[in-house]
Design a protein around this motif. Structure first.
Motif, mmCIF file in Angstrom:
data_model
loop_
_atom_site.group_PDB
_atom_site.id
_atom_site.type_symbol
_atom_site.label_atom_id
_atom_site.label_comp_id
_atom_site.label_asym_id
_atom_site.label_seq_id
_atom_site.Cartn_x
_atom_site.Cartn_y
_atom_site.Cartn_z
ATOM 1 N N ASP A 175 -1.253 8.773 8.685
ATOM 2 C CA ASP A 175 -0.192 8.086 7.958
ATOM 3 C C ASP A 175 -0.772 7.296 6.796
ATOM 4 O O ASP A 175 -1.872 6.746 6.895
ATOM 5 N N ALA A 176 -0.019 7.237 5.694
ATOM 6 C CA ALA A 176 -0.447 6.490 4.517
ATOM 7 C C ALA A 176 0.683 5.603 4.031
ATOM 8 O O ALA A 176 1.857 5.980 4.112
ATOM 9 N N LEU A 177 0.309 4.433 3.522
ATOM 10 C CA LEU A 177 1.238 3.552 2.829
ATOM 11 C C LEU A 177 0.843 3.560 1.365
ATOM 12 O O LEU A 177 -0.282 3.178 1.017
ATOM 13 N N LEU A 178 1.734 4.018 0.514
ATOM 14 C CA LEU A 178 1.530 4.138 -0.921
ATOM 15 C C LEU A 178 2.336 3.036 -1.614
ATOM 16 O O LEU A 178 3.549 2.954 -1.422
ATOM 17 N N VAL A 179 1.649 2.207 -2.405
ATOM 18 C CA VAL A 179 2.318 1.104 -3.088
ATOM 19 C C VAL A 179 2.058 1.240 -4.585
ATOM 20 O O VAL A 179 0.943 1.040 -5.060
ATOM 21 N N GLU A 180 3.094 1.584 -5.316
ATOM 22 C CA GLU A 180 2.987 1.833 -6.763
ATOM 23 C C GLU A 180 4.357 1.568 -7.373
ATOM 24 O O GLU A 180 5.357 2.094 -6.879
ATOM 25 N N ASP A 181 4.410 0.753 -8.436
ATOM 26 C CA ASP A 181 5.692 0.408 -9.033
ATOM 27 C C ASP A 181 6.194 1.450 -10.032
ATOM 28 O O ASP A 181 7.384 1.498 -10.325
ATOM 29 N N GLU A 182 5.324 2.306 -10.551
ATOM 30 C CA GLU A 182 5.746 3.339 -11.496
ATOM 31 C C GLU A 182 6.241 4.557 -10.722
ATOM 32 O O GLU A 182 5.466 5.234 -10.044
ATOM 33 N N LYS A 183 7.545 4.837 -10.847
ATOM 34 C CA LYS A 183 8.199 5.861 -10.032
ATOM 35 C C LYS A 183 7.561 7.246 -10.157
ATOM 36 O O LYS A 183 7.298 7.904 -9.151
ATOM 37 N N LEU A 184 7.296 7.705 -11.375
ATOM 38 C CA LEU A 184 6.739 9.045 -11.554
ATOM 39 C C LEU A 184 5.346 9.165 -10.953
ATOM 40 O O LEU A 184 5.023 10.175 -10.306
ATOM 41 N N ASP A 223 -3.032 4.754 8.423
ATOM 42 C CA ASP A 223 -4.470 4.970 8.386
ATOM 43 C C ASP A 223 -5.060 4.696 7.011
ATOM 44 O O ASP A 223 -6.253 4.443 6.876
ATOM 45 N N LEU A 224 -4.219 4.766 5.973
ATOM 46 C CA LEU A 224 -4.660 4.597 4.595
ATOM 47 C C LEU A 224 -3.659 3.772 3.819
ATOM 48 O O LEU A 224 -2.456 4.046 3.874
ATOM 49 N N LEU A 225 -4.167 2.769 3.098
ATOM 50 C CA LEU A 225 -3.368 2.022 2.124
ATOM 51 C C LEU A 225 -3.881 2.407 0.751
ATOM 52 O O LEU A 225 -5.069 2.255 0.466
ATOM 53 N N LEU A 226 -3.000 2.926 -0.099
ATOM 54 C CA LEU A 226 -3.305 3.215 -1.497
ATOM 55 C C LEU A 226 -2.386 2.343 -2.323
ATOM 56 O O LEU A 226 -1.168 2.532 -2.306
ATOM 57 N N THR A 227 -2.962 1.341 -3.016
ATOM 58 C CA THR A 227 -2.134 0.381 -3.723
ATOM 59 C C THR A 227 -2.595 0.155 -5.149
ATOM 60 O O THR A 227 -3.795 0.096 -5.425
ATOM 61 N N ASP A 228 -1.633 0.028 -6.033
ATOM 62 C CA ASP A 228 -1.892 -0.381 -7.403
ATOM 63 C C ASP A 228 -2.245 -1.866 -7.387
ATOM 64 O O ASP A 228 -1.863 -2.594 -6.461
ATOM 65 N N VAL A 229 -2.972 -2.332 -8.401
ATOM 66 C CA VAL A 229 -3.299 -3.757 -8.490
ATOM 67 C C VAL A 229 -2.149 -4.519 -9.128
ATOM 68 O O VAL A 229 -1.597 -5.445 -8.542
ATOM 69 N N ARG A 230 -1.776 -4.127 -10.325
ATOM 70 C CA ARG A 230 -0.761 -4.878 -11.078
ATOM 71 C C ARG A 230 0.635 -4.358 -10.785
ATOM 72 O O ARG A 230 0.959 -3.217 -11.091
ATOM 73 N N MET A 231 1.429 -5.234 -10.158
ATOM 74 C CA MET A 231 2.818 -4.900 -9.842
ATOM 75 C C MET A 231 3.660 -6.141 -10.041
ATOM 76 O O MET A 231 3.147 -7.262 -9.995
ATOM 77 N N PRO A 232 4.947 -5.954 -10.236
ATOM 78 C CA PRO A 232 5.819 -7.119 -10.358
ATOM 79 C C PRO A 232 5.895 -7.887 -9.046
ATOM 80 O O PRO A 232 5.665 -7.318 -7.967
ATOM 81 N N GLY A 233 6.184 -9.167 -9.136
ATOM 82 C CA GLY A 233 6.342 -9.974 -7.931
ATOM 83 C C GLY A 233 5.151 -10.879 -7.694
ATOM 84 O O GLY A 233 4.243 -10.979 -8.511
ATOM 85 N N THR A 234 5.143 -11.504 -6.545
ATOM 86 C CA THR A 234 4.123 -12.510 -6.243
ATOM 87 C C THR A 234 2.938 -11.961 -5.452
ATOM 88 O O THR A 234 1.928 -12.633 -5.316
ATOM 89 N N ASP A 257 0.232 -9.109 -5.554
ATOM 90 C CA ASP A 257 -0.329 -7.968 -6.264
ATOM 91 C C ASP A 257 -1.085 -7.088 -5.276
ATOM 92 O O ASP A 257 -1.161 -7.391 -4.074
ATOM 93 N N GLY A 258 -1.651 -6.002 -5.756
ATOM 94 C CA GLY A 258 -2.312 -5.051 -4.872
ATOM 95 C C GLY A 258 -3.516 -5.615 -4.146
ATOM 96 O O GLY A 258 -3.767 -5.268 -2.994
ATOM 97 N N ILE A 259 -4.275 -6.486 -4.804
ATOM 98 C CA ILE A 259 -5.440 -7.081 -4.152
ATOM 99 C C ILE A 259 -5.002 -8.049 -3.065
ATOM 100 O O ILE A 259 -5.564 -8.062 -1.971
ATOM 101 N N ASP A 260 -3.980 -8.845 -3.343
ATOM 102 C CA ASP A 260 -3.456 -9.746 -2.309
ATOM 103 C C ASP A 260 -2.943 -8.948 -1.108
ATOM 104 O O ASP A 260 -3.196 -9.307 0.045
ATOM 105 N N LEU A 261 -2.226 -7.859 -1.387
ATOM 106 C CA LEU A 261 -1.722 -7.005 -0.313
ATOM 107 C C LEU A 261 -2.882 -6.417 0.483
ATOM 108 O O LEU A 261 -2.875 -6.440 1.721
ATOM 109 N N ALA A 262 -3.894 -5.911 -0.222
ATOM 110 C CA ALA A 262 -5.044 -5.314 0.450
ATOM 111 C C ALA A 262 -5.756 -6.333 1.338
ATOM 112 O O ALA A 262 -6.176 -6.010 2.450
ATOM 113 N N LYS A 263 -5.884 -7.555 0.865
ATOM 114 C CA LYS A 263 -6.511 -8.611 1.670
ATOM 115 C C LYS A 263 -5.703 -8.876 2.935
ATOM 116 O O LYS A 263 -6.270 -9.040 4.023
#
Length: 116
Positions: free
Chosen positions: A2-11, A47-58, A60-66
């Motif tokens: 299973d993977a969690l994909l976090v990306e604000d750009e839809k395409l 099993d895998l988190l793939l996250t963008d760093v810069r996203m809207p909101g409070t 960001d990807g690094i905070d989420l990863a931590k």
């Protein structure tokens, strides 16, 4: 797997979802750090988190990863076209995917992150 994909750009999120699915992952998506963190708090396991760093909101990807790293042993890949002062390696994340990237580079890094 299973993977969690976090990306604000839809395409880009759609392309990454397809690529991860082709690699054998069942993919859950979020378009912000807040949405992803809520999913995690509600019991989503992956099993895998793939996250963008810069996203809207409070969150960001690094905070989420931590946050994820503190409660899970999931592989984590942080990606960005521009990180500014938030250097993933300096924050303890060694699997970094620089945008733009090829599908081959994504696959290579996913395999490496999953093996570590």
């Amino acid at each position: 797997m299973d993977a969690l994909l976090v990306e604000d750009e839809k395409l880009l999120r759609e392309m990454l979802h397809s690529s991860l699915s082709d690699m054998g992952f069942d993919v859950e998506e979020a378009d912000s750090g807040e949405a992803a963190w809520e999913m995690v708090q509600n019991g989503l396991r992956f099993d895998l988190l793939l996250t963008d760093v810069r996203m809207p909101g409070t969150i960001d990807g690094i905070d989420l990863a931590k946050r994820v790293k503190s409660i899970s042993d999931a592989a984590i890949i942080v990606m960005s076209g521009f990180v500014g002062s938030r250097n993933p390696a300096a924050e303890g994340f060694n699997h970094f995917l620089a945008k733009p990237f090829t599908e081959g580079r994504l696959s290579q890094l996913v395999k490496k992150a999953m093996a570590d």
